[in-house]
Scaffold this motif. Structure first.
Motif, short mmCIF file in Angstrom:
data_model
loop_
_atom_site.label_atom_id
_atom_site.label_comp_id
_atom_site.label_asym_id
_atom_site.label_seq_id
_atom_site.Cartn_x
_atom_site.Cartn_y
_atom_site.Cartn_z
N CYS A 97 0.81 -1.22 0.00
CA CYS A 97 0.00 0.00 0.00
C CYS A 97 0.84 1.27 0.00
O CYS A 97 0.30 2.37 -0.08
N MET A 98 2.15 1.15 0.11
CA MET A 98 3.02 2.33 0.14
C MET A 98 3.39 2.75 -1.27
O MET A 98 3.59 1.92 -2.15
N SER A 99 3.51 4.04 -1.47
CA SER A 99 4.01 4.54 -2.75
C SER A 99 5.53 4.40 -2.76
O SER A 99 6.17 4.29 -1.72
N PHE A 100 6.11 4.46 -3.96
CA PHE A 100 7.56 4.39 -4.07
C PHE A 100 8.21 5.58 -3.38
O PHE A 100 9.27 5.46 -2.77
N SER A 106 8.89 0.78 -16.41
CA SER A 106 10.17 1.07 -17.04
C SER A 106 10.47 2.58 -17.06
O SER A 106 11.63 2.99 -16.92
N GLU A 107 9.43 3.41 -17.22
CA GLU A 107 9.67 4.85 -17.28
C GLU A 107 10.09 5.44 -15.93
O GLU A 107 10.65 6.54 -15.87
N ASP A 108 9.83 4.72 -14.82
CA ASP A 108 10.20 5.23 -13.49
C ASP A 108 11.52 4.66 -12.98
O ASP A 108 12.00 5.05 -11.91
N ARG A 109 12.12 3.75 -13.72
CA ARG A 109 13.33 3.08 -13.22
C ARG A 109 14.47 4.04 -12.94
O ARG A 109 15.19 3.91 -11.96
N LYS A 110 14.65 5.01 -13.84
CA LYS A 110 15.76 5.94 -13.67
C LYS A 110 15.65 6.70 -12.36
O LYS A 110 16.64 6.98 -11.68
N ASN A 111 14.42 7.07 -12.00
CA ASN A 111 14.20 7.87 -10.80
C ASN A 111 14.57 7.12 -9.52
O ASN A 111 14.91 7.74 -8.50
N MET A 156 11.52 -6.06 -3.61
CA MET A 156 10.61 -6.81 -4.48
C MET A 156 9.54 -5.91 -5.09
O MET A 156 9.15 -6.10 -6.24
N LYS A 157 9.10 -4.92 -4.34
CA LYS A 157 8.11 -3.99 -4.90
C LYS A 157 8.76 -3.11 -5.97
O LYS A 157 8.20 -2.91 -7.05
N PHE A 158 9.95 -2.59 -5.69
CA PHE A 158 10.63 -1.73 -6.65
C PHE A 158 10.95 -2.47 -7.95
O PHE A 158 10.97 -1.86 -9.02
N LEU A 159 11.21 -3.75 -7.87
CA LEU A 159 11.58 -4.50 -9.07
C LEU A 159 10.41 -4.67 -10.02
O LEU A 159 10.58 -5.14 -11.15
N ARG A 160 9.22 -4.29 -9.58
CA ARG A 160 8.05 -4.33 -10.44
C ARG A 160 7.65 -2.93 -10.92
O ARG A 160 6.56 -2.73 -11.43
#
Length: 482
Positions: free
Chosen positions: A223-226, A256-261, A249-253
């Motif tokens: 339920c948490m935002s990145f 693709s457009e947010d990966r750099k951030n 595990m959450k970040f790995l999903r």
């Protein structure tokens, strides 16, 4: 007028009563225990269908009236919900509060404003404590004996491998009920409980992120935002490894457009997890070894670790002869090819690959094929750095001669014989890529290739038809465009 704005001006509508039909539905729902609401989809809950039907009526009623233009109907709905909210906090009654949360998901009244307006701060604090206790003690419930034994085993979360096995069962993408088809789900009001605790009692919320119950961790982090995870990680020096692995595990999903951030934060989390528990990190690698983002993270991570740690990680990565994974591994290479430790990284990967070839050379039971492996581009990069043109040509000539003389070498059996061919050929194929990249032309290499080509018919019987294009590519590399 927006529904949320009605709260500020509710006293102007004293003549309007609460919605009688909605009050009756709420009254029927309030007869059930809060456990019935928590495990609403548990197959052993005999009230599940009744609660579901009442919730359906609740939602339908609210949606129908709120979408009307009539302010009177909207006010009546709001008054019904405020009434159940006040009862929940005055009586410290979780059932009332759950019903309010479920209903409020449709109209989004600001809970903080309600607490202040009706002076319910003390009751709200107690409700939040009870929500914390519920989330902290959540259990997976099943009625099938075999499944029950399985989950009881998974609930012992003190061993690294048990934790990872449990996490393998978690589906971060799904939404509803608590357990279905061996994946973990949540009723709608669970998410709202977590959001309320996060917004109005951050201290208790943070405490949930340090619990040992992996299921609670998953529920909270889901339920948490990145952005919230990022903030929590930055502001807490010590984070338990179980929390870290759930964060990762959450970040790995992530899209693709947010990966750099978020690349830097996930690299830092991964390094911290590795330093806390190398075994657990290796298990994480096993789970996500073919995830593109994880390979990017690994590439950056390799540049920041000690030589000893780099060796541990590279030796933990399995080599795959599935060439479809080359593009994924190249994501890792692109992140580490130019760092200060790149030579060491390439050499370690090369040694892994070379040992793989040596072991394959002696394989006599299992028939092999092209041994290109998913780390192909690492090997190409290694040769580009380590071999000048003269050394490259000498190595290619030596391999051509070994292929030509292969029939004169003793082998255990035909399997061993063909495997030796593919070891030589696999290495020669990689060198041919460098040969072409360096735009070399050597008459002796062409002559040796033509001799090899004469035996092509003999070797083609060994070649998997799915990889025949390797021979065409090989010819193109050595002889030029076909």
């Amino acid at each position: 007028m927006e529904v949320s704005d009605l709260i500020k001006n509710l006293e102007y509508y004293n003549q309007i009563s609460s919605d009688n039909e909605l009050d009756l539905i709420i009254g029927d729902l309030s007869k059930f225990s809060f456990e019935n609401f928590i495990y609403i989809d548990y197959v052993g809950n005999r009230h599940s269908l009744d609660i579901r039907e009442l919730f359906r009526k609740l939602v339908d009623k609210i949606d129908a009236e709120i979408n009307e233009e009539s302010i009177e109907k909207k006010v009546a709905i709001v008054k019904s919900l405020i009434s159940i909210f006040q009862k929940g906090l005055n009586e410290i009654n979780l059932v009332y509060f759950f019903i309010f949360l479920y209903a409020n998901s449709r109209i989004k009244l600001n809970i903080g404003d309600l607490v202040d307006k009706y002076d319910l701060n003390d009751g709200f604090k107690e409700i939040l404590i009870k929500i914390f206790e519920i989330l902290d003690g959540i259990k997976i419930q099943v009625d099938d004996d075999a499944l029950s034994i399985y989950f009881n085993k998974q609930n012992v979360l003190n061993e690294e491998k048990t934790l990872v096995t449990s996490l393998r069962q978690v589906d971060f993408e799904k939404y509803n009920p608590l357990l279905k088809n061996n994946k973990f789900f949540l009723p709608n009001h669970f998410y709202q409980m977590i959001e309320v605790l996060q917004e109005y009692n951050l201290k208790l919320f943070e405490k949930l992120l340090t619990v040992d119950n992996v299921f609670t961790l998953v529920l909270i982090i889901k339920c948490m935002s990145f952005k919230q995870i990022n903030s929590f990680f930055i502001n807490h020096d010590e984070i338990k490894e179980k929390t870290l692995i759930c964060f990762i595990m959450k970040f790995l999903r992530i899209s693709s457009e947010d990966r750099k951030n978020y690349q830097d934060i996930i690299v830092n989390m991964s390094i911290q997890l590795y330093q806390l528990n190398k075994t657990l990190f290796v298990e994480l690698m096993d789970m996500f070894m073919y995830n593109e983002f994880f390979n990017e993270v690994m590439g950056v991570m390799l540049c920041e670790l000690s030589e000893e740690d780099i060796k541990i990680l590279i030796e933990s990565i399995p080599l795959s002869d599935n060439i479809h994974w080359i593009a994924v591994r190249t994501k890792m290479l692109d992140k580490c090819r130019n760092c200060e430790k790149s030579n060491n990284i390439l050499e370690l990967v090369y040694n892994r690959w070379n040992n793989h070839l040596l072991n394959s050379f002696n394989e006599k039971e299992r028939a092999l094929n092209i041994l290109c492996t998913d780390f192909c581009n690492f090997i190409v990069s290694y040769y580009l750095r380590e071999y000048d043109d003269e050394k490259l040509l000498d190595s290619m000539k030596d391999l051509f001669i070994k292929l030509r003389n292969l029939d004169f070498d003793w082998s255990y059996n035909i399997t061993h014989h063909r495997n030796k061919f593919f070891v030589y050929y696999s290495k020669l194929f990689i060198l041919s890529v460098i040969y072409r990249f360096n735009e070399l032309e050597d008459d002796e290499i062409k002559k040796l290739y033509n001799e090899f080509y004469e035996n092509y018919v003999l070797f083609k019987k060994f070649l998997d038809t799915r990889t025949e294009n390797f021979l065409d590519k090989f010819e193109e590399n050595v002889m030029g465009e076909l």
